[in-house]
Design a protein around this motif. Structure first.
Motif, PDB file in Angstrom:
ATOM      1  N   LEU A  59      13.126   8.426   4.432  1.00 20.80           N
ATOM      2  CA  LEU A  59      13.164   7.021   4.038  1.00 20.80           C
ATOM      3  C   LEU A  59      12.922   6.866   2.536  1.00 20.80           C
ATOM      4  O   LEU A  59      13.606   6.099   1.852  1.00 20.80           O
ATOM      5  CB  LEU A  59      12.117   6.245   4.839  1.00 20.80           C
ATOM      6  CG  LEU A  59      12.244   4.739   4.918  1.00 20.80           C
ATOM      7  CD1 LEU A  59      13.588   4.363   5.507  1.00 20.80           C
ATOM      8  CD2 LEU A  59      11.130   4.185   5.768  1.00 20.80           C
ATOM      9  N   VAL A  60      11.976   7.622   2.018  1.00 19.76           N
ATOM     10  CA  VAL A  60      11.687   7.585   0.584  1.00 19.76           C
ATOM     11  C   VAL A  60      12.853   8.182  -0.202  1.00 19.76           C
ATOM     12  O   VAL A  60      13.256   7.641  -1.241  1.00 19.76           O
ATOM     13  CB  VAL A  60      10.368   8.327   0.293  1.00 19.76           C
ATOM     14  CG1 VAL A  60      10.105   8.413  -1.200  1.00 19.76           C
ATOM     15  CG2 VAL A  60       9.205   7.646   0.991  1.00 19.76           C
ATOM     16  N   GLU A  61      13.413   9.272   0.307  1.00 19.73           N
ATOM     17  CA  GLU A  61      14.553   9.882  -0.374  1.00 19.73           C
ATOM     18  C   GLU A  61      15.773   8.960  -0.370  1.00 19.73           C
ATOM     19  O   GLU A  61      16.515   8.895  -1.354  1.00 19.73           O
ATOM     20  CB  GLU A  61      14.904  11.214   0.291  1.00 19.73           C
ATOM     21  CG  GLU A  61      13.877  12.288   0.044  1.00 19.73           C
ATOM     22  CD  GLU A  61      14.141  13.546   0.852  1.00 19.73           C
ATOM     23  OE1 GLU A  61      15.196  13.616   1.521  1.00 19.73           O
ATOM     24  OE2 GLU A  61      13.294  14.436   0.813  1.00 19.73           O
ATOM     25  N   ALA A  62      15.985   8.237   0.731  1.00 15.80           N
ATOM     26  CA  ALA A  62      17.103   7.291   0.794  1.00 15.80           C
ATOM     27  C   ALA A  62      16.929   6.175  -0.226  1.00 15.80           C
ATOM     28  O   ALA A  62      17.895   5.757  -0.877  1.00 15.80           O
ATOM     29  CB  ALA A  62      17.225   6.715   2.195  1.00 15.80           C
ATOM     30  N   ALA A  63      15.718   5.693  -0.383  1.00 24.73           N
ATOM     31  CA  ALA A  63      15.460   4.650  -1.385  1.00 24.73           C
ATOM     32  C   ALA A  63      15.672   5.201  -2.786  1.00 24.73           C
ATOM     33  O   ALA A  63      16.205   4.509  -3.668  1.00 24.73           O
ATOM     34  CB  ALA A  63      14.044   4.117  -1.229  1.00 24.73           C
ATOM     35  N   ARG A  64      15.289   6.459  -2.994  1.00 27.99           N
ATOM     36  CA  ARG A  64      15.484   7.075  -4.311  1.00 27.99           C
ATOM     37  C   ARG A  64      16.977   7.248  -4.610  1.00 27.99           C
ATOM     38  O   ARG A  64      17.427   7.016  -5.737  1.00 27.99           O
ATOM     39  CB  ARG A  64      14.749   8.412  -4.342  1.00 27.99           C
ATOM     40  CG  ARG A  64      14.569   8.962  -5.720  1.00 27.99           C
ATOM     41  CD  ARG A  64      13.609  10.130  -5.758  1.00 27.99           C
ATOM     42  NE  ARG A  64      12.234   9.631  -5.665  1.00 27.99           N
ATOM     43  CZ  ARG A  64      11.329  10.115  -4.819  1.00 27.99           C
ATOM     44  NH1 ARG A  64      11.620  11.083  -4.006  1.00 27.99           N
ATOM     45  NH2 ARG A  64      10.112   9.621  -4.810  1.00 27.99           N
ATOM     46  N   ILE A  65      17.744   7.634  -3.599  1.00 31.83           N
ATOM     47  CA  ILE A  65      19.197   7.785  -3.785  1.00 31.83           C
ATOM     48  C   ILE A  65      19.846   6.436  -4.072  1.00 31.83           C
ATOM     49  O   ILE A  65      20.786   6.338  -4.863  1.00 31.83           O
ATOM     50  CB  ILE A  65      19.825   8.448  -2.536  1.00 31.83           C
ATOM     51  CG1 ILE A  65      19.417   9.909  -2.488  1.00 31.83           C
ATOM     52  CG2 ILE A  65      21.337   8.312  -2.536  1.00 31.83           C
ATOM     53  CD1 ILE A  65      19.804  10.622  -1.210  1.00 31.83           C
ATOM     54  N   GLY A  81      18.678   4.223  -5.836  1.00 28.92           N
ATOM     55  CA  GLY A  81      18.388   3.834  -7.208  1.00 28.92           C
ATOM     56  C   GLY A  81      17.080   3.102  -7.406  1.00 28.92           C
ATOM     57  O   GLY A  81      16.856   2.516  -8.464  1.00 28.92           O
ATOM     58  N   ALA A  82      16.209   3.112  -6.420  1.00 24.84           N
ATOM     59  CA  ALA A  82      14.920   2.431  -6.563  1.00 24.84           C
ATOM     60  C   ALA A  82      13.987   3.255  -7.444  1.00 24.84           C
ATOM     61  O   ALA A  82      13.985   4.486  -7.397  1.00 24.84           O
ATOM     62  CB  ALA A  82      14.284   2.214  -5.193  1.00 24.84           C
ATOM     63  N   SER A  83      13.201   2.559  -8.246  1.00 24.03           N
ATOM     64  CA  SER A  83      12.209   3.244  -9.067  1.00 24.03           C
ATOM     65  C   SER A  83      11.027   3.647  -8.190  1.00 24.03           C
ATOM     66  O   SER A  83      10.934   3.254  -7.026  1.00 24.03           O
ATOM     67  CB  SER A  83      11.742   2.325 -10.192  1.00 24.03           C
ATOM     68  OG  SER A  83      11.064   1.203  -9.645  1.00 24.03           O
ATOM     69  N   GLU A  84      10.101   4.408  -8.748  1.00 24.10           N
ATOM     70  CA  GLU A  84       8.927   4.833  -7.968  1.00 24.10           C
ATOM     71  C   GLU A  84       8.102   3.624  -7.535  1.00 24.10           C
ATOM     72  O   GLU A  84       7.628   3.565  -6.401  1.00 24.10           O
ATOM     73  CB  GLU A  84       8.068   5.801  -8.779  1.00 24.10           C
ATOM     74  CG  GLU A  84       8.724   7.143  -9.032  1.00 24.10           C
ATOM     75  CD  GLU A  84       9.026   7.905  -7.752  1.00 24.10           C
ATOM     76  OE1 GLU A  84       8.173   7.924  -6.842  1.00 24.10           O
ATOM     77  OE2 GLU A  84      10.126   8.475  -7.660  1.00 24.10           O
ATOM     78  N   PHE A  85       7.927   2.669  -8.435  1.00 24.78           N
ATOM     79  CA  PHE A  85       7.193   1.464  -8.071  1.00 24.78           C
ATOM     80  C   PHE A  85       7.954   0.649  -7.041  1.00 24.78           C
ATOM     81  O   PHE A  85       7.368   0.077  -6.120  1.00 24.78           O
ATOM     82  CB  PHE A  85       6.896   0.602  -9.303  1.00 24.78           C
ATOM     83  CG  PHE A  85       6.121  -0.641  -8.985  1.00 24.78           C
ATOM     84  CD1 PHE A  85       4.792  -0.570  -8.638  1.00 24.78           C
ATOM     85  CD2 PHE A  85       6.738  -1.886  -9.013  1.00 24.78           C
ATOM     86  CE1 PHE A  85       4.070  -1.718  -8.312  1.00 24.78           C
ATOM     87  CE2 PHE A  85       6.040  -3.036  -8.698  1.00 24.78           C
ATOM     88  CZ  PHE A  85       4.694  -2.947  -8.360  1.00 24.78           C
ATOM     89  N   GLY A  86       9.270   0.595  -7.177  1.00 21.60           N
ATOM     90  CA  GLY A  86      10.095  -0.112  -6.206  1.00 21.60           C
ATOM     91  C   GLY A  86      10.024   0.516  -4.825  1.00 21.60           C
ATOM     92  O   GLY A  86       9.984  -0.184  -3.809  1.00 21.60           O
ATOM     93  N   ILE A  87       9.988   1.838  -4.766  1.00 19.88           N
ATOM     94  CA  ILE A  87       9.834   2.537  -3.489  1.00 19.88           C
ATOM     95  C   ILE A  87       8.484   2.194  -2.885  1.00 19.88           C
ATOM     96  O   ILE A  87       8.378   1.906  -1.692  1.00 19.88           O
ATOM     97  CB  ILE A  87       9.984   4.059  -3.683  1.00 19.88           C
ATOM     98  CG1 ILE A  87      11.414   4.398  -4.075  1.00 19.88           C
ATOM     99  CG2 ILE A  87       9.567   4.808  -2.431  1.00 19.88           C
ATOM    100  CD1 ILE A  87      11.607   5.845  -4.500  1.00 19.88           C
ATOM    101  N   ILE A  94       6.895   1.654   1.109  1.00 19.38           N
ATOM    102  CA  ILE A  94       5.592   2.154   1.546  1.00 19.38           C
ATOM    103  C   ILE A  94       4.669   1.014   1.977  1.00 19.38           C
ATOM    104  O   ILE A  94       4.097   1.056   3.068  1.00 19.38           O
ATOM    105  CB  ILE A  94       4.927   2.977   0.421  1.00 19.38           C
ATOM    106  CG1 ILE A  94       5.842   4.082  -0.054  1.00 19.38           C
ATOM    107  CG2 ILE A  94       3.569   3.495   0.854  1.00 19.38           C
ATOM    108  CD1 ILE A  94       5.928   5.289   0.804  1.00 19.38           C
ATOM    109  N   VAL A  95       4.491   0.006   1.136  1.00 17.27           N
ATOM    110  CA  VAL A  95       3.537  -1.074   1.442  1.00 17.27           C
ATOM    111  C   VAL A  95       3.874  -1.821   2.731  1.00 17.27           C
ATOM    112  O   VAL A  95       2.973  -2.038   3.552  1.00 17.27           O
ATOM    113  CB  VAL A  95       3.395  -2.039   0.232  1.00 17.27           C
ATOM    114  CG1 VAL A  95       2.594  -3.263   0.600  1.00 17.27           C
ATOM    115  CG2 VAL A  95       2.739  -1.317  -0.929  1.00 17.27           C
ATOM    116  N   PRO A  96       5.124  -2.191   2.991  1.00 20.26           N
ATOM    117  CA  PRO A  96       5.390  -2.875   4.267  1.00 20.26           C
ATOM    118  C   PRO A  96       5.103  -2.017   5.499  1.00 20.26           C
ATOM    119  O   PRO A  96       4.725  -2.538   6.545  1.00 20.26           O
ATOM    120  CB  PRO A  96       6.871  -3.228   4.190  1.00 20.26           C
ATOM    121  CG  PRO A  96       7.179  -3.268   2.744  1.00 20.26           C
ATOM    122  CD  PRO A  96       6.303  -2.241   2.115  1.00 20.26           C
TER     123      PRO A  96
END
Length: 96
Positions: free
Chosen positions: A22-28, A30-36, A41-43
């Motif tokens: 899930l984190v890798e998909a968000a990174r792919i 184009g989300a930044s670390e804070f955006g991820i 993570i927070v939700p």
């Protein structure tokens, strides 16, 4: 203020319950670390945050209940218990 238990609980929860895919998909995407962190993570950590809030509340409640059980006379009460009657005498209970 963060407690050691809170840091341990959140770290273990995030490490074991949030899939890396899930984190890798968000990174792919184009989300930044804070955006991820903010959007992924927070939700997903809502149950752990609720549990930590409940445990912290119970711990602070027991911090006030312990001295009341141990100390029997008003002269030996701790400061929070000594200030309680002061606040209660100034509140208008039953005033018209």
């Amino acid at each position: 203020m963060a407690s050691a238990f809170g840091i341990f609980l959140m770290r273990q929860y995030i490490g074991s319950s949030i899939p890396r895919e899930l984190v890798e998909a968000a990174r792919i995407d184009g989300a930044s670390e804070f955006g991820i962190f903010r959007r992924v993570i927070v939700p997903l950590t809502g149950p752990a945050m609720a549990t930590l809030g409940l445990v912290t509340f119970v711990q602070s409640w027991n911090g006030f209940l312990g001295p009341l059980i141990i100390f029997r006379t008003a002269e030996t009460f701790t400061a929070p218990w000594r200030c309680g009657p002061c606040r209660a005498s100034r509140t208008p209970t039953g005033a018209p």
